[in-house]
Design a protein around this motif. Structure first.
Motif: not given
Length: 112
Positions: A107-112
């Protein structure tokens, strides 16, 4: 470099409770309940900083107190590929913890 706002948004998107301590601006805590277990998984995040007083590396880890009240599982980015020295101890719980941590990282990488 991961930021507080990215981790906060990721935890919110996943439906987890957040305690963002703005008073000290030191860390963000997330709380992830696991059905069938007494304690929840606690996520702790601190941003990396560079200052005249010294550098501090980013911290993103999850910690889970087992139902025996003594044992604790901890997982962070640096330990993802480490060999498990006791694979038969809390095997089911380790799998749960890893899946949750992987979802948070995704989820963090999707936000980036």
């Amino acid at each position: 470099m991961t930021t507080y706002s990215q981790v906060e948004k990721a935890l919110t998107n996943l439906g987890y409770a957040i305690d963002f301590n703005l008073r000290y601006h030191a860390k963000l805590m997330g709380y992830i309940p696991v059905e069938g277990y007494e304690s929840e998984i606690i996520l702790e995040f601190r941003e990396a900083i560079s200052s005249e007083l010294g550098d501090r590396e980013e911290l993103l880890e999850v910690e889970w107190l087992m139902d025996d009240g003594e044992s604790c599982l901890v997982l962070d980015r640096e330990s993802l590929d480490a060999e498990d020295e006791e694979p038969d101890v809390f095997e089911k719980e380790k799998i749960i913890l890893r899946k949750i941590f992987d979802r948070i990282l995704e989820e963090i990488s999707n936000i980036n």
